[in-house]
Design an enzyme around this catalytic site. Structure first.
Site, PDB file in Angstrom:
ATOM      1  N   ASP A 167       0.881  -1.159   0.000  1.00  0.00           N
ATOM      2  CA  ASP A 167       0.000   0.000   0.000  1.00  0.00           C
ATOM      3  C   ASP A 167       0.925   1.217   0.000  1.00  0.00           C
ATOM      4  O   ASP A 167       2.080   1.118   0.428  1.00  0.00           O
ATOM      5  CB  ASP A 167      -0.877  -0.027   1.248  1.00  0.00           C
ATOM      6  CG  ASP A 167      -1.726   1.223   1.367  1.00  0.00           C
ATOM      7  OD1 ASP A 167      -2.394   1.578   0.385  1.00  0.00           O
ATOM      8  OD2 ASP A 167      -1.709   1.844   2.448  1.00  0.00           O
ATOM      9  N   LYS A 168       0.477   2.352  -0.485  1.00  0.00           N
ATOM     10  CA  LYS A 168       1.373   3.514  -0.582  1.00  0.00           C
ATOM     11  C   LYS A 168       1.380   4.351   0.694  1.00  0.00           C
ATOM     12  O   LYS A 168       2.385   4.468   1.379  1.00  0.00           O
ATOM     13  CB  LYS A 168       0.992   4.388  -1.786  1.00  0.00           C
ATOM     14  CG  LYS A 168       1.930   5.592  -1.972  1.00  0.00           C
ATOM     15  CD  LYS A 168       1.561   6.403  -3.192  1.00  0.00           C
ATOM     16  CE  LYS A 168       0.296   7.216  -2.969  1.00  0.00           C
ATOM     17  NZ  LYS A 168       0.473   8.329  -1.989  1.00  0.00           N
TER      18      LYS A 168
END
Length: 619
Positions: free
Chosen positions: A311-312
């Site tokens: 996930d960023k």
């Protein structure tokens, strides 16, 4: 009586050794064969007593254990009046058990250190306003506590006054003190190195971060991998098979000494203990370095990972974004800003917090009928108006029409690496904000380490716009980057990767990441993320320290290799010993037992190497 004898096993070992020394001295020095014989008989009887009791207890539950084989071997040695062999075999078996116990205690010391770090008392504020020392179990959520220099923080809480530096090594594995002030979060089991502060208890007892660490590590120790379950099944049939082989050898050769030698040499002790000791040492190393590995099955799967999906926000980036660009599409903007601030105060999303902080103090409105659109934003009724705050996808869902200028602005903001937050009132776009997040320090270096450890594919999936995701991917050298991903899209993409035959790990920290964490072969949660993410995951990186990820993967690979080494050592030693019985003249019971016990110590010491495991530093 049985309990008493087993409790004195170490004392019996010492007495048995003394009697063996007396026996050999009497025979070789003083030529007193009768005295030597009785010393060795007494050493044998004393030595076999605890072994026979353990054999009896095993047979009661229908298990043919190693103790059964040794007991039968000693009885056989007595039968042929080979008292030297019987005395030496019992002593070596007991002494080996003692050394195993001592070395295993060292292996488990990392876990014991954790439990010893747990705070036992706290200074709690009572009705008079004074602080009294109470048992930590008597602290409730909401209580005000005083923490002095050198004291352990008793609960997870928030600093309400005072400041100081706290050693959080018990949580993060990092001994560098962390500065704390009013509003800072503190964790149970950490130590206030200087300063004095008052905190309000947010979590107590087993609900604290430290309590969860101990619970998860203890659960991990009790879990069994596929290899361990196989060895348990193998030993269940292997030990009786050795007994049958010994009987067949005696029936064919009528050589009882050869038969009882096979009983001793066939003991699978090193095989039974080799995998668990590697597992415990690996988990212990992780616990000391801010990594929770939830069991040996996790270690096995994690060691085979070839694809890591990130996930960023909050994982590759700091998760503390700020507003970088703003564009307005109406002249009177103050009321709309008030609407925006009112809606975003309803959310704890990092982008919402960034907007609220950027807007500062504004007139706010009552927010009604709030609808959170997963992966999109928020739609609410504010002051009689329908207000939508979120990404381009949400605006399209709300049928908001974009002007040519708005489309150009959106493209420009995305090209600059902004995350977009748009605000529409009654279907009309009024505000466009560009928000940027900083990439975590050192992430690029840690990703290179992951590649060196055999990870072939590094993928980022984000609900953010594609332009922002592409910029992050390019800067970090990732394999793939996909934006505009809703939680269900991320889960579907992980299924696609698994269908391609990849072993996938997913790294995230939010509630929206929980489906992906659960679906991936290995779910890795950042420790400062949500409870749901931490509980769903297989690996937890405490304090969201990204540098722990390469250490965790390297440790999993080293532990899996160590398990295989121990199995090879154990099987190899048994095969060599059994072969030497038939193809050499020097093998006997005493030598066999000595080699057998030595092999157990070798696999234990090999496993203990994991306690000192560290990734090699880049040159």
């Amino acid at each position: 009586m049985q309990k008493y004898i087993l409790g004195k096993k170490n004392h019996i070992t010492v007495v048995s050794a003394a009697l063996i020394i007396i026996g050999f001295t009497s025979e070789l020095v003083f030529h007193q064969e009768q005295a030597a014989m009785w010393s060795l008989i007494l050493a044998s009887v004393l030595g076999v007593a605890p072994i026979a009791i353990q054999a009896y207890q095993a047979l009661k539950v229908k298990v043919v254990s190693i103790d059964v084989l040794v007991t039968l071997a000693v009885i056989g040695a007595f039968f042929i009046k080979n008292f030297e062999e019987s005395a030496i075999v019992t002593f070596l078996f007991l002494f080996g058990a003692y050394l195993e116990q001592r070395t295993l205690q060292k292996t488990r010391s990392a876990i014991k250190e954790l439990t010893q770090m747990a705070p036992e008392s706290a200074l709690k504020q009572v009705e008079s306003g004074e602080f009294e020392e109470v048992d930590v179990d008597d602290v409730d959520v909401g209580d005000t506590l005083l923490v002095k220099t050198g004291a352990k923080v008793p609960v997870d809480g928030t600093v309400i006054s005072g400041e100081g530096y706290i050693n959080e090594a018990s949580i993060t594995g990092e001994a560098v003190p962390v500065g704390k002030k009013k509003g800072s979060q503190v964790f149970a089991g950490t130590i206030l190195e200087n300063g004095t502060m008052q905190i309000v208890a947010d979590r107590v007892g087993e609900d604290t971060t430290f309590g969860r660490i101990i619970e998860l590590v203890e659960e991990a120790q009790d879990s069994k991998s596929e290899a361990e379950r196989f060895i348990d099944r193998f030993s269940k049939y292997y030990t009786p098979a050795v007994l049958v082989l010994s009987l067949l050898v005696w029936l064919v050769s009528r050589n009882i000494e050869l038969a009882i030698t096979i009983l001793v040499l066939g003991c699978p002790g090193a095989l039974v203990i080799g995998v668990p000791v590697s597992n415990v040492a690996g988990i212990g190393n992780g616990a000391r370095h801010g990594v929770l590995l939830k069991g040996s099955e996790v270690i096995h799967d994690f060691s085979r990972v070839d694809t890591i999906v990130f996930d960023k926000t909050g994982t590759l980036t700091v998760g503390n974004p700020t507003v970088a660009d703003t564009q307005y599409y109406v002249s009177d903007i103050q009321q709309t800003l008030g609407y925006l601030s009112s809606v975003e105060r309803e959310s704890d999303h990092p982008l919402a917090k960034a907007i609220v902080q950027h807007l500062g103090v504004l007139d706010t409105y009552t927010v009604q009928r709030t609808n959170v659109v997963a992966g999109g934003g928020i739609v609410a009724e504010v002051d009689g108006h329908r207000v939508a705050v979120g990404n381009v996808g949400l605006m399209e869902q709300e049928k908001v029409v974009f002007s040519e200028k708005a489309l150009r602005d959106i493209a420009r903001f995305e090209a600059s690496g902004n995350s977009l937050v748009l605000t529409a009132v009654d279907g009309e776009l009024q505000i466009l904000m560009g928000i940027r997040d900083q990439i975590r320090e050192g992430v690029k270096v840690h990703l290179r380490k992951l590649k060196r450890l055999g990870v072939k594919h590094l993928v980022v999936l984000s609900g953010d716009n594609q332009g922002t995701v592409d910029l992050v991917s390019k800067e970090l050298g990732l394999t793939e980057a996909h934006g505009h991903m809703l939680p269900q899209d991320k889960a579907s993409y992980i299924k696609k990767l698994q269908a391609e035959g990849r072993t996938v790990a997913f790294v995230g920290d939010g509630v929206n990441d929980s489906p992906s964490l659960a679906l991936a072969h290995i779910g890795i949660a950042m420790g400062s993320g949500t409870d749901v993410a931490i509980e769903t995951s297989d690996v937890v990186l405490m304090n969201s320290d990204f540098s722990r990820l390469p250490h965790a993967l390297g440790l999993a690979k080293a532990t899996a290799n160590n398990m295989r080494q121990n199995i090879a050592i154990a099987v190899g030693v048994v095969l060599v010993l059994l072969a030497s019985v038939f193809f050499s003249e020097w093998m006997n019971m005493s030598i066999g037992m000595l080699v057998h016990e030595a092999s157990i110590l070798v696999v234990i010491l090999n496993g203990m190497r994991l306690l000192r495991f560290q990734l090699r530093k880049e040159r």
